[in-house]
Design an enzyme around this catalytic site. Structure first.
Site, PDB file in Angstrom:
ATOM      1  N   CYS A  17       1.078  -1.060  -0.291  1.00 17.40           N
ATOM      2  CA  CYS A  17       0.010   0.236  -0.086  1.00 17.40           C
ATOM      3  C   CYS A  17       1.035   1.303  -0.564  1.00 17.40           C
ATOM      4  O   CYS A  17       1.670   1.147   0.101  1.00 17.40           O
ATOM      5  CB  CYS A  17      -0.736  -0.080   1.353  1.00 17.40           C
ATOM      6  SG  CYS A  17      -0.174   0.199   3.303  1.00 17.40           S
ATOM      7  N   HIS A  46       6.089  -5.005   9.027  1.00 15.89           N
ATOM      8  CA  HIS A  46       5.621  -5.914   9.768  1.00 15.89           C
ATOM      9  C   HIS A  46       6.252  -7.334   7.949  1.00 15.89           C
ATOM     10  O   HIS A  46       4.849  -7.715   7.501  1.00 15.89           O
ATOM     11  CB  HIS A  46       4.531  -6.638  10.114  1.00 15.89           C
ATOM     12  CG  HIS A  46       4.142  -5.862  11.503  1.00 15.89           C
ATOM     13  ND1 HIS A  46       3.609  -5.754  12.536  1.00 15.89           N
ATOM     14  CD2 HIS A  46       5.947  -5.532  12.264  1.00 15.89           C
ATOM     15  CE1 HIS A  46       3.145  -5.295  13.266  1.00 15.89           C
ATOM     16  NE2 HIS A  46       5.005  -5.264  13.789  1.00 15.89           N
ATOM     17  N   GLU A 131       0.790  -0.457  16.169  1.00 15.30           N
ATOM     18  CA  GLU A 131      -0.541   0.734  15.603  1.00 15.30           C
ATOM     19  C   GLU A 131      -1.472   1.318  17.086  1.00 15.30           C
ATOM     20  O   GLU A 131      -1.052   2.377  17.255  1.00 15.30           O
ATOM     21  CB  GLU A 131      -0.737   0.396  15.086  1.00 15.30           C
ATOM     22  CG  GLU A 131      -1.838   1.252  13.978  1.00 15.30           C
ATOM     23  CD  GLU A 131      -2.948   1.235  13.271  1.00 15.30           C
ATOM     24  OE1 GLU A 131      -3.849   2.044  13.350  1.00 15.30           O
ATOM     25  OE2 GLU A 131      -2.931   0.310  12.477  1.00 15.30           O
ATOM     26  N   SER A 229      -1.018  -7.450  11.110  1.00 12.61           N
ATOM     27  CA  SER A 229      -2.422  -8.310  11.599  1.00 12.61           C
ATOM     28  C   SER A 229      -3.483  -7.866  10.192  1.00 12.61           C
ATOM     29  O   SER A 229      -4.444  -8.938   9.414  1.00 12.61           O
ATOM     30  CB  SER A 229      -2.642  -6.144  11.962  1.00 12.61           C
ATOM     31  OG  SER A 229      -4.102  -6.167  11.921  1.00 12.61           O
TER      32      SER A 229
END
Length: 316
Positions: A17, A46, A131, A229
């Site tokens: 992204c 990650h 986060e 995640s």
């Protein structure tokens, strides 16, 4: 011997992204500007493949600011950090660059704005995820209450049920989060939500693509790291959407080929921190074993781009 036929459904969007692209670029530009070593507090994103590649170029990954020397630059990961971390770096006169994803920073700003208006925050997120730790660390202790499930809402001990707002981690399951939000609104009708959904566009787009292809797949493979995640949520979304075998793999060598015996179709996607080279590697592994027909499942197009901090665009 004739290879068995296999349809490989390839999700689009998938993989990197804009926030991940920016974070990796920040580390690379810092290495160019200041030379190695450059320290990075927590994995920049990650993904082991990405982190190992940056380590080979001279990045040093640590978990605490205390592990960084005063005289070398330090970068804060894309997940964000508590306010105390840049404050401590400034106190030590360190050069530091914040690679927090702008969409995570948006949530930080949102939380601060609500707090300034006298509202207590409820954060929907995963306990211990960097986060979540970073977002909760924007406000003093007790000002942000964490919920992970709809069941957690029933036990929330709030200061004033009429003075609440909620925020969310950006990488959650859209459907699971909707259930938690519904529980919050049922118990606290006055609770204020974000102007725009906190779950980021990339998480949303990747989950939509998986939902569309999952019912047509005998198996779904999500390329991503166990501590990612958004990658873990893609596995869950695939299973919930009707795919009988939905698994996370880091690399092609992690694929359990025995579990795929006799299948006719596989869905393939990647979490937001997984590079395209790993997707190509998995496709090549399937081509070695099957007569593969690739079909693209495109549900959105992404053209988001985030600028790197000015400090890196200026000459040393």
């Amino acid at each position: 011997m004739t290879k068995p036929e296999l349809t490989l459904y390839l999700a689009a969007p998938r993989g990197f992204c804009a926030g991940v692209v920016r974070a990796i670029k920040i580390v690379e530009m810092a290495l160019e500007k200041w030379g190695p070593p450059v320290y990075v507090r927590h994995e920049i994103v990650h993904n082991k493949f990405v982190v190992d590649g940056l380590r080979d170029k001279g990045a040093v990954f640590v978990e605490r600011l205390a592990d960084c020397p005063d005289d070398r630059p330090v970068i804060f990961s894309a997940h964000g950090v508590p306010k105390a971390v840049p404050a401590a770096a400034a106190k030590r006169d360190m050069i530091y660059v914040d690679a927090t994803c702008p969409l995570v920073s948006k949530v930080h700003i949102e939380a601060e704005r609500h707090s300034q208006n006298g509202l207590q925050m409820v954060m929907i997120g995963h306990e211990g995820h960097p986060e979540t730790v970073g977002t909760m660390g924007q406000l003093p202790d007790g000002e942000v209450l964490l919920v992970e499930t709809a069941e957690d809402v029933a036990t929330l001990d709030v200061r004033d049920p009429e003075r609440l707002a909620y925020i969310t981690q950006t990488t959650l399951s859209i459907d699971d989060t909707a259930g938690i939000v519904a529980a919050l609104k049922a118990r606290f009708p006055s609770i204020i939500g974000p102007h725009k959904e906190d779950i980021c566009y990339a998480t949303t787009n990747r989950q939509h693509a998986v939902k569309q292809m999952a019912p047509d797949c005998d198996a779904l493979l999500v390329i991503g790291a166990p501590n990612s995640s958004n990658s873990q949520r893609l596995v869950e979304v695939g299973a919930a959407a009707g795919c009988p075998y939905s698994q996370l793999v880091q690399r092609a060598h992690d694929i359990d080929w025995r579990a795929l015996d006799g299948i006719k179709s596989v869905g393939l996607t990647a979490g937001a921190s997984a590079p395209e080279v790993l997707i190509d590697e998995v496709i090549a592994a399937f081509r070695d074993r099957y007569d593969v027909k690739v079909e693209m499942v495109e549900t959105a197009q992404e053209n988001v781009e985030f600028k790197v901090p000015r400090a890196l665009r200026e000459p040393a």
